[in-house]
Design an enzyme around this catalytic site. Structure first.
Site, PDB file in Angstrom:
ATOM      1  N   GLY A   8       0.819  -0.942   0.096  1.00 36.63           N
ATOM      2  CA  GLY A   8      -0.036   0.235   0.013  1.00 36.63           C
ATOM      3  C   GLY A   8       0.994   1.252   0.014  1.00 36.63           C
ATOM      4  O   GLY A   8       0.638   2.330   0.528  1.00 36.63           O
ATOM      5  N   ALA A  10       1.863   3.611  -2.212  1.00 38.50           N
ATOM      6  CA  ALA A  10       1.622   4.517  -2.905  1.00 38.50           C
ATOM      7  C   ALA A  10       0.575   5.449  -2.237  1.00 38.50           C
ATOM      8  O   ALA A  10       0.504   6.491  -2.630  1.00 38.50           O
ATOM      9  CB  ALA A  10       1.466   4.310  -4.419  1.00 38.50           C
ATOM     10  N   GLY A  11       0.066   5.136  -1.104  1.00 45.89           N
ATOM     11  CA  GLY A  11      -1.111   5.753  -0.512  1.00 45.89           C
ATOM     12  C   GLY A  11      -0.614   6.792   0.397  1.00 45.89           C
ATOM     13  O   GLY A  11       0.504   7.153   0.539  1.00 45.89           O
ATOM     14  N   ILE A  13      -0.924   7.094   3.581  1.00 48.35           N
ATOM     15  CA  ILE A  13       0.097   6.635   4.564  1.00 48.35           C
ATOM     16  C   ILE A  13       1.393   6.120   4.058  1.00 48.35           C
ATOM     17  O   ILE A  13       2.451   6.249   4.608  1.00 48.35           O
ATOM     18  CB  ILE A  13      -0.720   5.380   5.329  1.00 48.35           C
ATOM     19  CG1 ILE A  13      -2.020   6.083   6.134  1.00 48.35           C
ATOM     20  CG2 ILE A  13       0.428   4.825   6.650  1.00 48.35           C
ATOM     21  CD1 ILE A  13      -2.706   5.009   6.822  1.00 48.35           C
ATOM     22  N   ARG A  88     -15.286   2.715  10.887  1.00 47.88           N
ATOM     23  CA  ARG A  88     -14.098   1.643  10.255  1.00 47.88           C
ATOM     24  C   ARG A  88     -14.579   0.394   9.734  1.00 47.88           C
ATOM     25  O   ARG A  88     -14.248  -0.061   8.858  1.00 47.88           O
ATOM     26  CB  ARG A  88     -12.957   1.602  11.211  1.00 47.88           C
ATOM     27  CG  ARG A  88     -12.247   2.958  11.525  1.00 47.88           C
ATOM     28  CD  ARG A  88     -11.106   2.591  12.848  1.00 47.88           C
ATOM     29  NE  ARG A  88     -10.414   3.608  13.121  1.00 47.88           N
ATOM     30  CZ  ARG A  88     -10.932   4.452  14.081  1.00 47.88           C
ATOM     31  NH1 ARG A  88     -12.141   4.414  14.472  1.00 47.88           N
ATOM     32  NH2 ARG A  88     -10.140   5.569  14.353  1.00 47.88           N
ATOM     33  N   SER A 119      -4.358  -1.668   7.950  1.00 45.91           N
ATOM     34  CA  SER A 119      -5.506  -1.427   7.261  1.00 45.91           C
ATOM     35  C   SER A 119      -6.626  -1.624   8.051  1.00 45.91           C
ATOM     36  O   SER A 119      -6.749  -2.488   8.955  1.00 45.91           O
ATOM     37  CB  SER A 119      -5.456  -2.495   6.274  1.00 45.91           C
ATOM     38  OG  SER A 119      -4.337  -2.531   5.415  1.00 45.91           O
ATOM     39  N   ASN A 120      -7.725  -0.720   8.079  1.00 44.50           N
ATOM     40  CA  ASN A 120      -8.931  -0.736   8.947  1.00 44.50           C
ATOM     41  C   ASN A 120      -9.987  -1.814   8.345  1.00 44.50           C
ATOM     42  O   ASN A 120      -9.952  -2.182   6.817  1.00 44.50           O
ATOM     43  CB  ASN A 120      -9.274   0.516   9.075  1.00 44.50           C
ATOM     44  CG  ASN A 120      -8.953   1.172  10.196  1.00 44.50           C
ATOM     45  OD1 ASN A 120      -8.600   0.742  11.484  1.00 44.50           O
ATOM     46  ND2 ASN A 120      -8.504   2.461  10.124  1.00 44.50           N
ATOM     47  N   ASP A 151      -3.248   5.467  18.632  1.00 48.85           N
ATOM     48  CA  ASP A 151      -4.151   5.914  19.591  1.00 48.85           C
ATOM     49  C   ASP A 151      -3.269   6.419  21.033  1.00 48.85           C
ATOM     50  O   ASP A 151      -3.573   7.259  21.903  1.00 48.85           O
ATOM     51  CB  ASP A 151      -5.141   4.675  19.953  1.00 48.85           C
ATOM     52  CG  ASP A 151      -5.981   4.241  18.798  1.00 48.85           C
ATOM     53  OD1 ASP A 151      -6.376   5.048  18.303  1.00 48.85           O
ATOM     54  OD2 ASP A 151      -6.093   2.940  18.635  1.00 48.85           O
ATOM     55  N   HIS A 179      -8.852  -0.874  18.118  1.00 53.75           N
ATOM     56  CA  HIS A 179      -8.852   0.328  17.334  1.00 53.75           C
ATOM     57  C   HIS A 179      -9.994   0.836  16.521  1.00 53.75           C
ATOM     58  O   HIS A 179      -9.998   0.865  15.351  1.00 53.75           O
ATOM     59  CB  HIS A 179      -7.646   0.294  16.393  1.00 53.75           C
ATOM     60  CG  HIS A 179      -7.405   1.467  15.494  1.00 53.75           C
ATOM     61  ND1 HIS A 179      -6.785   2.439  16.012  1.00 53.75           N
ATOM     62  CD2 HIS A 179      -7.463   1.737  14.323  1.00 53.75           C
ATOM     63  CE1 HIS A 179      -6.593   3.471  15.366  1.00 53.75           C
ATOM     64  NE2 HIS A 179      -7.237   3.015  14.081  1.00 53.75           N
ATOM     65  N   MET A 230      -0.290   8.900  11.212  1.00 56.79           N
ATOM     66  CA  MET A 230      -0.285   7.387  11.150  1.00 56.79           C
ATOM     67  C   MET A 230       1.149   6.939  10.487  1.00 56.79           C
ATOM     68  O   MET A 230       1.380   5.920  11.048  1.00 56.79           O
ATOM     69  CB  MET A 230      -1.643   7.033  10.134  1.00 56.79           C
ATOM     70  CG  MET A 230      -1.439   5.475  10.107  1.00 56.79           C
ATOM     71  SD  MET A 230      -1.469   4.702  11.946  1.00 56.79           S
ATOM     72  CE  MET A 230      -0.307   3.639  11.806  1.00 56.79           C
TER      73      MET A 230
END
Ligand code: NAD
Ligand code: LMR
Length: 328
Positions: A8, A10-11, A13, A88, A119-120, A151, A179, A230
């Site tokens: 992930g 390129a995102g 986060i 979420r 990842s949520n 958190d 979470h 994050m």
């Protein structure tokens, strides 16, 4: 040689997290995997003159397997983020399949890696990851982590504002449970400095830690959820895992882990009635060295928060386990 993977990458986060990992001298190889844009992100980062060699992979030509092969640590911020009005859990239908697919690749080509799931909904995606790894016969509960560090970071920041501490990061504040919303339980009775939260500020502070994510989602107004804070939090946790793997001692951070499989976890699983729970984890060369029971000596108000959290967690965990065994 230490190989780190960001899935992930390129995102929102993934990019800043990859940048932070590129700066870490403990990492020799940084493999970036995403369904889009990793060649560009990898080339960009590769011009930074730090140790890690950066490579980018896309799904074509089994790029996932090439990216994950023999990784020591895999950090997963792949999947869709929330928009205002969503929980979420509303992300489950898309992200559950994404996480399942990525864990299947990890199980096949990097079964010994530390796996950090961002990842949520984390409460469910970590349960999915555990079930996939179990089914493939490579589940090591000491190496699977749901990343709940944001958190803790939020609690440090918000408490520092109230008690007049300059550097929130110098405080240790256990935040336990899960979470999402009411499954997030800050334990303000155990703040390291002994700082006390004034009674008239307690409820609002708990609420702000539990719903800090919503604050960012609302402010971003449709453009996603927390990414930069994050990336910091994910990096902070990954750095501790890497340092502990190199032999550094005394590194503790809460994380959402499979309690029956980690030293010290069985008793907490019995007490809470759930198998996954975020608890303070002491990290070691093999991942979780031991967990400590954060419920000992908590206040009556905290006990009530934990009860509510457990109810929510049960549902979230069951949903993840069910999905892993009955994919659509
Ligand atoms: P984003 O949309 O900006 O980035 C997600 C990236 O994942 C995209 O680049 C996308 O192409 C990629 N992706 C999608 N499917 C993939 C697949 N199968 N394999 C590899 N990559 C894939 O989203 P974001 O803001 O970076 O958030 C990512 C996730 O992290 C969301 O689920 C979000 O809810 C979660 N999150 C968790 C925490 C936490 O505290 N654990 C905090 C913030 C966000
Ligand atoms: C957060 O806590 O910021 C993340 O889980 C993202 C979100 O959806 O709030």
């Amino acid at each position: 040689m230490v190989k780190a993977v960001v899935a992930g990458a390129a995102g929102g986060i993934g990019q800043p997290l990859s940048l932070l990992l590129k700066l870490n001298p403990l990492i020799d190889e940084l493999a970036l995997y995403d369904v889009v844009n990793t060649p560009g992100v990898a080339t960009d980062l590769s011009h930074i003159s730090t140790t890690a060699k950066v490579t980018g992979y896309l799904p074509k030509d089994e790029g996932g397997k090439a990216a994950f092969k023999d990784a020591d640590i895999i950090v997963i911020p792949a999947g869709v983020p929330r928009k205002p009005g969503m929980t979420r859990d509303d992300l489950f239908n898309i992200n559950a399949g994404i996480v399942k697919g990525l864990i299947e690749i990890a199980a096949e080509v990097a079964p010994k890696a530390f796996i950090l799931v961002i990842s949520n909904p984390v409460n469910s995606t970590v349960a999915i990851a555990a079930e996939v790894l179990k089914a493939k016969g490579v589940f090591d509960p000491k190496k699977l982590f749901g990343v709940t560090t944001l958190d803790i970071v939020r609690a440090e920041t918000f408490v520092a504002e109230i008690v007049g501490e300059k550097k929130g990061e110098d405080l240790t504040i256990p935040v336990i449970g899960g979470h999402s919303g009411e499954t997030i339980v800050p334990i303000f009775s155990q703040i390291s400095s002994g700082a006390k939260i004034p009674d008239d500020k307690y409820d609002a502070l708990v609420n702000r830690v539990q719903f800090g994510g919503d604050e960012v989602v609302k402010a971003k107004d449709g453009a996603g959820s927390a990414t930069l804070s994050m990336a910091y939090a994910g990096y902070r946790f990954a750095e501790k895992v890497l340092k502990a793997a190199k032999g550094e001692k005394g590194l503790v951070e809460p994380s959402y882990v499979y309690l029956p499989g980690v030293p010290g976890g069985e008793a907490i699983a019995k007490e809470t009635g759930v198998d996954f729970f975020s608890v303070p984890v002491e990290l070691g060369v093999n991942g979780v060295e031991k967990v400590t029971n954060p419920l000992t000596g908590i206040s009556e108000k905290e006990k009530a928060l934990v009860e509510v959290a457990i109810k929510g967690l049960k549902t979230n965990i069951e949903k993840g386990v069910h999905f892993a065994h009955n994919p659509p």
